[in-house]
Motif scaffolding. Structure first.
Motif, PDB file in Angstrom:
ATOM      1  N   ILE A 313     -26.088  -5.308  -1.538  1.00 32.30           N
ATOM      2  CA  ILE A 313     -25.807  -5.034  -0.121  1.00 32.30           C
ATOM      3  C   ILE A 313     -25.661  -3.540   0.155  1.00 32.30           C
ATOM      4  N   GLY A 314     -25.988  -2.703  -0.823  1.00 30.97           N
ATOM      5  CA  GLY A 314     -25.934  -1.266  -0.621  1.00 30.97           C
ATOM      6  C   GLY A 314     -24.537  -0.691  -0.834  1.00 30.97           C
ATOM      7  N   VAL A 315     -24.457   0.623  -0.994  1.00 26.64           N
ATOM      8  CA  VAL A 315     -23.180   1.293  -1.239  1.00 26.64           C
ATOM      9  C   VAL A 315     -22.240   1.117  -0.053  1.00 26.64           C
ATOM     10  N   LEU A 316     -22.754   1.329   1.161  1.00 31.98           N
ATOM     11  CA  LEU A 316     -21.922   1.174   2.353  1.00 31.98           C
ATOM     12  C   LEU A 316     -21.444  -0.265   2.495  1.00 31.98           C
ATOM     13  N   GLY A 317     -22.317  -1.214   2.199  1.00 29.90           N
ATOM     14  CA  GLY A 317     -21.929  -2.619   2.271  1.00 29.90           C
ATOM     15  C   GLY A 317     -20.855  -2.964   1.259  1.00 29.90           C
ATOM     16  N   ALA A 318     -20.941  -2.358   0.061  1.00 31.29           N
ATOM     17  CA  ALA A 318     -19.936  -2.594  -0.978  1.00 31.29           C
ATOM     18  C   ALA A 318     -18.586  -2.013  -0.575  1.00 31.29           C
ATOM     19  N   ILE A 319     -18.615  -0.831   0.086  1.00 37.79           N
ATOM     20  CA  ILE A 319     -17.375  -0.211   0.558  1.00 37.79           C
ATOM     21  C   ILE A 319     -16.735  -1.060   1.650  1.00 37.79           C
ATOM     22  N   LYS A 320     -17.545  -1.548   2.576  1.00 37.70           N
ATOM     23  CA  LYS A 320     -17.034  -2.412   3.644  1.00 37.70           C
ATOM     24  C   LYS A 320     -16.432  -3.682   3.071  1.00 37.70           C
ATOM     25  N   LEU A 321     -17.121  -4.260   2.087  1.00 34.81           N
ATOM     26  CA  LEU A 321     -16.620  -5.492   1.456  1.00 34.81           C
ATOM     27  C   LEU A 321     -15.289  -5.246   0.766  1.00 34.81           C
ATOM     28  N   CYS A 322     -15.175  -4.108   0.077  1.00 28.97           N
ATOM     29  CA  CYS A 322     -13.926  -3.760  -0.606  1.00 28.97           C
ATOM     30  C   CYS A 322     -12.773  -3.663   0.390  1.00 28.97           C
ATOM     31  N   PHE A 323     -13.019  -2.976   1.509  1.00 29.05           N
ATOM     32  CA  PHE A 323     -11.970  -2.818   2.517  1.00 29.05           C
ATOM     33  C   PHE A 323     -11.612  -4.164   3.137  1.00 29.05           C
ATOM     34  N   LEU A 324     -12.617  -5.005   3.397  1.00 23.72           N
ATOM     35  CA  LEU A 324     -12.373  -6.311   4.008  1.00 23.72           C
ATOM     36  C   LEU A 324     -11.535  -7.200   3.090  1.00 23.72           C
ATOM     37  N   VAL A 325     -11.866  -7.195   1.810  1.00 21.93           N
ATOM     38  CA  VAL A 325     -11.112  -7.998   0.833  1.00 21.93           C
ATOM     39  C   VAL A 325      -9.667  -7.522   0.762  1.00 21.93           C
ATOM     40  N   ARG A 326      -9.474  -6.208   0.706  1.00 19.13           N
ATOM     41  CA  ARG A 326      -8.100  -5.682   0.624  1.00 19.13           C
ATOM     42  C   ARG A 326      -7.338  -5.877   1.928  1.00 19.13           C
ATOM     43  N   PHE A 327      -8.051  -5.926   3.034  1.00 16.32           N
ATOM     44  CA  PHE A 327      -7.417  -6.189   4.331  1.00 16.32           C
ATOM     45  C   PHE A 327      -6.738  -7.558   4.317  1.00 16.32           C
ATOM     46  N   PHE A 328      -7.477  -8.581   3.921  1.00 18.59           N
ATOM     47  CA  PHE A 328      -6.908  -9.937   3.885  1.00 18.59           C
ATOM     48  C   PHE A 328      -5.916 -10.101   2.733  1.00 18.59           C
ATOM     49  N   GLN A 329      -6.182  -9.427   1.631  1.00 19.63           N
ATOM     50  CA  GLN A 329      -5.249  -9.457   0.504  1.00 19.63           C
ATOM     51  C   GLN A 329      -3.891  -8.896   0.906  1.00 19.63           C
ATOM     52  N   SER A 330      -3.910  -7.875   1.746  1.00 15.34           N
ATOM     53  CA  SER A 330      -2.678  -7.237   2.194  1.00 15.34           C
ATOM     54  C   SER A 330      -1.818  -8.196   3.003  1.00 15.34           C
ATOM     55  N   TYR A 331      -2.448  -8.959   3.895  1.00 18.18           N
ATOM     56  CA  TYR A 331      -1.708  -9.968   4.653  1.00 18.18           C
ATOM     57  C   TYR A 331      -1.100 -11.000   3.710  1.00 18.18           C
ATOM     58  N   TRP A 332      -1.869 -11.450   2.743  1.00 21.66           N
ATOM     59  CA  TRP A 332      -1.398 -12.440   1.764  1.00 21.66           C
ATOM     60  C   TRP A 332      -0.185 -11.905   1.017  1.00 21.66           C
ATOM     61  N   PHE A 333      -0.276 -10.658   0.567  1.00 23.77           N
ATOM     62  CA  PHE A 333       0.799 -10.039  -0.209  1.00 23.77           C
ATOM     63  C   PHE A 333       2.074  -9.874   0.630  1.00 23.77           C
ATOM     64  N   ILE A 334       1.929  -9.335   1.825  1.00 28.86           N
ATOM     65  CA  ILE A 334       3.092  -9.110   2.694  1.00 28.86           C
ATOM     66  C   ILE A 334       3.778 -10.424   3.026  1.00 28.86           C
ATOM     67  N   TRP A 335       2.989 -11.411   3.390  1.00 27.36           N
ATOM     68  CA  TRP A 335       3.555 -12.712   3.766  1.00 27.36           C
ATOM     69  C   TRP A 335       4.289 -13.354   2.594  1.00 27.36           C
ATOM     70  N   SER A 336       3.699 -13.316   1.398  1.00 24.90           N
ATOM     71  CA  SER A 336       4.280 -13.991   0.231  1.00 24.90           C
ATOM     72  C   SER A 336       5.541 -13.315  -0.284  1.00 24.90           C
ATOM     73  N   THR A 337       5.628 -12.002  -0.152  1.00 23.27           N
ATOM     74  CA  THR A 337       6.768 -11.276  -0.725  1.00 23.27           C
ATOM     75  C   THR A 337       7.885 -10.997   0.277  1.00 23.27           C
ATOM     76  N   GLN A 338       7.539 -10.640   1.493  1.00 25.39           N
ATOM     77  CA  GLN A 338       8.564 -10.185   2.435  1.00 25.39           C
ATOM     78  C   GLN A 338       9.369 -11.312   3.058  1.00 25.39           C
ATOM     79  N   MET A 339       8.845 -12.526   3.050  1.00 21.92           N
ATOM     80  CA  MET A 339       9.630 -13.634   3.610  1.00 21.92           C
ATOM     81  C   MET A 339      10.871 -13.914   2.762  1.00 21.92           C
TER      82      MET A 339
END
Length: 442
Positions: A313-339
């Motif tokens: 998917i190209g370098v830019l596509g890989a960067i976008k995918l990385c950010f998208l994965v970490r975006f949703f991962q961040s919600y998962w992490f915050i929700w699981s730990t901060q509650m």
């Protein structure tokens, strides 16, 4: 001295020359020494060499750190060899100890008995099957996500969404595995735990192992303690607890309308914590302290990500995918730990017993197959904080015994449903914001 005189002092002379010094608590606090099992240690010079970081030791000076010491160190006998060089005396038995101090000492002894019980039940013994299957889960999900991206890229949005879901789950579950490795819970060997920790958090997740250890153990040592727990340092953006919002409000300070933080919290911290803040903080830390080993390990993550995704998917596509994965991962992490933390007591360090400190700053979420999996068993946050090195698959086994000890001392043991724990994040932010608003406008 006559010929043949005995140059070696007898036992009585040894006792006199090596007489152990005793110190009162006011002297210990004044000199910022640490107490472990009634032994007094001067850690002023050693603090810079401490593997867990200087701040962890400094956060416990002038206090009894016995339970913290035994909870963090897997091989206590090995560490005690290093402690001998720091020992300067013992705590003098004080006759004017008040009833609260006696109760605190009694709770400490009961907690130590509880720990011995857990050891007798083999609850500190990890399951090879559990962690092998957990690691296999990461490999399978990562391969599925990579295959789907390689086959369709952006052409099929449903396939792309499924691929992202697989990759997010891989990263989230890798987060729980690295957490176990960081706590030395997976292997008997400390070195093996450290090595595997770098493999998971650096090569699979792309984050610094040293930075995680430095930050996370500060949190464990003083959870929800203002100025000591790095996980609650959000003063410019959010105010937590009851004391800090009032103090800030009375000083007529406020960068943001904190009375609305229960709304903007969910759209600010979760989406940027993992993909932005954690990355920036990590590189600042590694550059500042020259963590070359972590930098090299993390480079494997970027090489891996490039060959897995940039080729399709190209370098830019890989960067976008990385950010998208970490975006949703961040919600998962915050929700699981901060509650399990945000709704609990947030205050200055009161030097309470280890047991009581963990119970007022953490809460549990009900056990279920889903809750256990999605939170990495951190729905048993109380037990994890009491026994940081205990493998997470055993935490539920010690929970009933922890409850009994809470009942004996009248300490509240909070266990919530997942929905209630989630709503309590909103409720506690709302309450803290209102306290600030009232103090600010009074």
């Amino acid at each position: 001295m006559g010929k043949g005189a005995n140059l070696v002092p007898d036992e009585g002379e040894k006792c006199v020359s090596e007489e152990i010094k005793t110190f009162k608590w006011n002297e210990i606090r004044q000199n910022k020494w640490i107490v472990i099992d009634n032994n007094v240690y001067d850690v002023s010079k050693f603090s810079n060499k401490h593997p867990g970081g200087k701040v962890i030791l400094l956060n416990n000076v002038g206090q009894d750190a016995t339970d913290a010491f035994t909870s963090f160190h897997k091989d206590v006998k090995k560490v005690e060899k290093y402690l001998k060089t720091l020992k300067i005396g013992r705590v003098v038995p004080e006759s004017d100890v008040n009833q609260n101090e006696e109760r605190k000492d009694e709770l400490h002894k009961d907690f130590q008995q509880l720990r011995k019980m857990a050891e007798g039940m083999d609850l500190f013994k990890p399951s090879a099957w559990f962690y092998s299957l957990h690691f296999l889960q990461l490999i399978v999900l990562d391969l599925i996500g990579t295959y789907l991206i390689y086959q369709s890229g952006y052409q099929n949005w449903l396939t792309y969404f499924i691929a992202v879901a697989c990759l997010v789950t891989t990263q989230a579950q890798a987060g729980w595995l690295q957490h176990d490795l960081g706590h030395l819970s997976v292997f008997k060997s400390t070195k093996m735990n450290h090595f595997a920790h770098r493999v998971v958090i650096c090569a699979i997740m792309g984050f610094s192992a040293d930075r995680w250890n430095n930050r996370h153990f500060k949190h464990h040592a003083k959870p929800n303690a203002i100025r000591k727990d790095p996980d609650i340092r959000f003063s410019y953006f959010y105010l937590l607890g009851k004391k800090l919002p009032k103090e800030v409000g009375e000083k007529k300070k406020g960068w943001l309308p904190y009375n609305l933080q229960q709304f903007y919290f969910f759209f600010t911290l979760p989406p940027v914590l993992v993909p932005v803040f954690s990355v920036i903080e990590m590189y600042i830390y590694m550059i500042r302290y020259m963590k070359i080993k972590d930098m090299l390990w993390i480079s494997l993550y970027y090489v891996r990500w490039y060959y897995m995704f940039a080729t399709s998917i190209g370098v830019l596509g890989a960067i976008k995918l990385c950010f998208l994965v970490r975006f949703f991962q961040s919600y998962w992490f915050i929700w699981s730990t901060q509650m399990s933390h945000l709704p609990m007591e947030v205050d200055y360090d009161k030097d309470l017993s280890w047991f009581r400190t963990q119970l007022i700053t953490t809460c549990n979420v009900e056990k279920s197959a889903f809750n256990d999996w999605v939170s990495g068993h951190l729905n048993f946050q109380i037990e994890h904080h009491l026994f940081p090195t205990m493998p997470r698959h055993n935490l539920y086994k010690i929970a009933p015994h922890v409850k009994k000890l809470c009942e004996k001392y009248g300490i509240e043991y909070q266990c919530k449903t997942m929905s209630q724990a989630t709503f309590d994040i909103y409720n506690c932010l709302k309450e803290s914001g209102e306290i600030w608003y009232e103090a600010y406008n009074s």
